[in-house]
Design a protein around this motif. Structure first.
Motif, PDB file in Angstrom:
ATOM      1  N   ARG A  20       0.852  -1.173   0.000  1.00  0.00           N
ATOM      2  CA  ARG A  20       0.000   0.000   0.000  1.00  0.00           C
ATOM      3  C   ARG A  20       0.890   1.225   0.000  1.00  0.00           C
ATOM      4  O   ARG A  20       1.970   1.221   0.568  1.00  0.00           O
ATOM      5  N   TRP A  21       0.428   2.259  -0.637  1.00  0.00           N
ATOM      6  CA  TRP A  21       1.129   3.538  -0.656  1.00  0.00           C
ATOM      7  C   TRP A  21       0.438   4.462   0.329  1.00  0.00           C
ATOM      8  O   TRP A  21      -0.791   4.532   0.377  1.00  0.00           O
ATOM      9  N   HIS A  22       1.229   5.161   1.134  1.00  0.00           N
ATOM     10  CA  HIS A  22       0.683   6.050   2.148  1.00  0.00           C
ATOM     11  C   HIS A  22       1.125   7.479   1.864  1.00  0.00           C
ATOM     12  O   HIS A  22       2.297   7.723   1.573  1.00  0.00           O
ATOM     13  N   VAL A  23       0.192   8.392   1.978  1.00  0.00           N
ATOM     14  CA  VAL A  23       0.493   9.820   1.889  1.00  0.00           C
ATOM     15  C   VAL A  23       0.134  10.407   3.247  1.00  0.00           C
ATOM     16  O   VAL A  23      -0.972  10.208   3.746  1.00  0.00           O
ATOM     17  N   VAL A  24       1.088  11.099   3.852  1.00  0.00           N
ATOM     18  CA  VAL A  24       0.864  11.743   5.140  1.00  0.00           C
ATOM     19  C   VAL A  24       1.178  13.216   4.970  1.00  0.00           C
ATOM     20  O   VAL A  24       2.232  13.586   4.461  1.00  0.00           O
ATOM     21  N   ALA A  25       0.246  14.068   5.379  1.00  0.00           N
ATOM     22  CA  ALA A  25       0.443  15.515   5.274  1.00  0.00           C
ATOM     23  C   ALA A  25       0.227  16.130   6.651  1.00  0.00           C
ATOM     24  O   ALA A  25      -0.700  15.765   7.368  1.00  0.00           O
ATOM     25  N   ARG A  26       1.095  17.067   7.007  1.00  0.00           N
ATOM     26  CA  ARG A  26       0.949  17.749   8.288  1.00  0.00           C
ATOM     27  C   ARG A  26       0.922  19.242   8.044  1.00  0.00           C
ATOM     28  O   ARG A  26       1.789  19.788   7.363  1.00  0.00           O
TER      29      ARG A  26
END
Length: 74
Positions: A20-26
């Motif tokens: 799975r590909w994860h995108v995390v934005a803060r």
């Protein structure tokens, strides 16, 4: 020959592959910032989300690569 039957003698084996590909934005600092997360089945879908995020806020996002990159928030 005596056989043992029942749930306690059951043996199951699974071999699974999950990528799975994860995108995390803060947005904000590491203590009070808001963290958003998405999961995608393909790299293309994940990269599309990254592009949408960057375009939505103009140049507010910055790219981190190599030694300057940090791990995403947990």
């Amino acid at each position: 020959m005596e056989r043992t039957w029942g749930r306690l003698t059951r043996l199951d084996v699974w071999l699974a592959r999950e990528i799975r590909w994860h995108v995390v934005a803060r947005a904000g600092d590491s203590e009070t910032g808001k963290v958003l997360r998405w999961e995608f089945a393909t790299e293309d879908e994940a990269r599309q989300m990254v592009r949408r995020l960057v375009q939505a806020d103009g140049s507010q996002w910055r790219e981190q690569t190599g030694d300057t990159a940090t791990q995403p928030p947990r």
